[in-house]
Design a protein around this motif. Structure first.
Motif, short mmCIF file in Angstrom:
data_model
loop_
_atom_site.label_atom_id
_atom_site.label_comp_id
_atom_site.label_asym_id
_atom_site.label_seq_id
_atom_site.Cartn_x
_atom_site.Cartn_y
_atom_site.Cartn_z
N HIS A 83 -13.04 -22.31 34.35
CA HIS A 83 -13.95 -22.03 33.23
C HIS A 83 -13.16 -21.75 31.96
O HIS A 83 -13.55 -22.18 30.86
CB HIS A 83 -14.85 -20.84 33.58
CG HIS A 83 -15.88 -20.55 32.54
ND1 HIS A 83 -15.76 -19.50 31.66
CD2 HIS A 83 -17.03 -21.21 32.21
CE1 HIS A 83 -16.81 -19.49 30.85
NE2 HIS A 83 -17.58 -20.51 31.15
N ALA A 86 -11.89 -25.02 30.58
CA ALA A 86 -12.96 -25.85 30.02
C ALA A 86 -13.50 -25.31 28.71
O ALA A 86 -14.04 -26.09 27.91
CB ALA A 86 -14.10 -25.98 31.03
N SER A 87 -13.37 -24.02 28.47
CA SER A 87 -14.03 -23.42 27.31
C SER A 87 -13.06 -22.91 26.25
O SER A 87 -13.50 -22.50 25.17
CB SER A 87 -14.91 -22.24 27.77
OG SER A 87 -14.13 -21.26 28.44
N ARG A 89 -9.83 -23.34 23.57
CA ARG A 89 -9.14 -24.33 22.73
C ARG A 89 -7.76 -23.82 22.31
O ARG A 89 -7.22 -24.26 21.30
CB ARG A 89 -9.98 -24.65 21.49
CG ARG A 89 -11.31 -25.29 21.82
CD ARG A 89 -11.11 -26.64 22.49
NE ARG A 89 -12.39 -27.25 22.87
CZ ARG A 89 -12.89 -27.18 24.08
NH1 ARG A 89 -12.23 -26.53 25.04
NH2 ARG A 89 -14.05 -27.76 24.38
N ARG A 160 -13.15 -27.51 36.70
CA ARG A 160 -13.04 -27.67 35.24
C ARG A 160 -13.90 -28.84 34.77
O ARG A 160 -14.60 -28.73 33.75
CB ARG A 160 -11.59 -27.90 34.85
CG ARG A 160 -11.43 -28.11 33.35
CD ARG A 160 -10.09 -28.62 32.96
NE ARG A 160 -10.03 -28.87 31.53
CZ ARG A 160 -8.96 -29.28 30.90
NH1 ARG A 160 -7.85 -29.49 31.56
NH2 ARG A 160 -8.98 -29.50 29.60
N ALA A 161 -13.84 -29.95 35.48
CA ALA A 161 -14.67 -31.10 35.12
C ALA A 161 -16.15 -30.74 35.18
O ALA A 161 -16.95 -31.18 34.34
CB ALA A 161 -14.38 -32.27 36.05
N GLU A 164 -16.96 -28.63 32.10
CA GLU A 164 -16.93 -29.43 30.88
C GLU A 164 -18.17 -30.31 30.76
O GLU A 164 -18.54 -30.72 29.66
CB GLU A 164 -15.67 -30.29 30.84
CG GLU A 164 -14.40 -29.50 30.57
CD GLU A 164 -13.17 -30.39 30.54
OE1 GLU A 164 -13.21 -31.47 31.15
OE2 GLU A 164 -12.17 -29.98 29.93
N PRO A 168 -22.62 -27.93 25.75
CA PRO A 168 -22.26 -26.67 25.08
C PRO A 168 -23.43 -25.99 24.39
O PRO A 168 -23.41 -24.77 24.20
CB PRO A 168 -21.19 -27.11 24.06
CG PRO A 168 -20.69 -28.43 24.57
CD PRO A 168 -21.85 -29.07 25.25
N THR A 189 -24.32 -21.43 32.83
CA THR A 189 -23.20 -22.32 33.11
C THR A 189 -23.04 -22.60 34.60
O THR A 189 -22.90 -23.76 35.02
CB THR A 189 -21.90 -21.72 32.55
OG1 THR A 189 -22.06 -21.43 31.16
CG2 THR A 189 -20.74 -22.68 32.75
#
Length: 278
Positions: A83, A86-87, A89, A160-161, A164, A168, A189
């Motif tokens: 998670h 994936a979230s 940056r 993760r996939a 994603e 969002p 989520t």
């Protein structure tokens, strides 16, 4: 439609038929390749003298008990890490991704040597743990650690996939309505990503229950099913492993089959709901 087919050049129509025939031949070859090992196992198994070797039931108990513990650790650790990947940056994400991929691509035997080097009694971290009375190597904790290293990268990538794939806008909408981050994760989520998480769980389970290379090097004892299969094969030959091999399949396959059935049922339900709406 028939007139359109008649207008086609002859060579195009022949090429289409040849391509279709080759495609069907490829499908048949694929199904045969997948089925042959299991058909061979069923034919070669001595059903009249079907019995386990000494210690096989202990291996089954070890694999089932410790693999369930390993999977619990993988799910707890891997879900949070997936998670975050994936979230987030952050620049550190690339470093973390590389670490997961390196762990994934390292051959099992090499990973076993790495664990023995790092966590063994004379290893850098192993010596520190030994001072605290924690010994890793040829024991149950080492067995679990080997399985975690074997299955965790697979689960992280699949999870993760799945995260994603969650739009969002939905978590953002939940946060705008006052939901806490934990509530957003648990109620929005996680339910939306459950299909991908289930797939990751299946992949990790198959990897964990069948782990041989890492366990062979770092945790030879207690012997699980894969290592016991190897021991029986070395001591008594191919005919001595069939019974335990069937047990391995019985242990490993129910979870993937169950997840596949639930995924198909959910897929049919979703399509039925869409048809009802429209």
């Amino acid at each position: 439609m028939q007139k359109w087919r008649d207008d086609l050049p002859v060579d195009v129509d022949i090429g289409s038929r040849v391509g279709s025939g080759l495609g069907r031949l490829g499908e048949v070859v694929t199904w045969v390749l997948l089925a042959v090992p299991f058909v061979g196992l069923a034919m070669e198994t001595p059903w009249r003298h079907f019995r386990l070797a000494y210690g096989d039931w202990d291996a089954v108990a070890v694999s089932l008990g410790l693999s369930c513990l390993s999977m619990a650790i993988i799910v707890v650790l891997g879900t949070r890490v997936a998670h975050w990947l994936a979230s987030t940056r952050s620049r550190f994400v690339r470093v973390a991704e590389g670490l997961v991929l390196v762990a994934l691509m390292t051959p099992p035997l090499a990973m076993g040597i790495l664990l023995a080097t790092a966590y063994g009694p004379v290893g850098t971290f192993g010596a520190l743990l030994a001072r605290g009375g924690i010994l890793l190597g040829n024991n149950a904790p080492a067995f679990v650690l080997s399985q975690v290293y074997g299955g965790l990268p697979y689960f992280i990538l699949a999870a993760r996939a799945a995260f994603e794939a969650v739009p969002p806008v939905l978590p953002m909408a939940a946060r705008s309505l006052g939901a806490t981050p934990w509530q957003v994760f648990r109620r929005v989520t996680l339910p939306l990503a459950r299909g991908g998480l289930a797939a990751g769980l299946v992949v990790a389970w198959v990897r964990v229950i069948g782990e041989f290379g890492i366990v062979m090097i770092f945790a030879y004892f207690p012997q699980g099913i894969p290592v016991k299969l190897y021991v029986n094969l070395q001591n008594d030959g191919l005919g001595a492993v069939y019974a335990l091999l069937w047990l391995l399949l019985v242990v490993a396959l129910p979870l993937p089959i169950f997840v596949l059935m639930m995924t198909r049922r959910r897929h049919r339900t979703d399509h039925t709901s869409d048809d009802t709406v429209f």
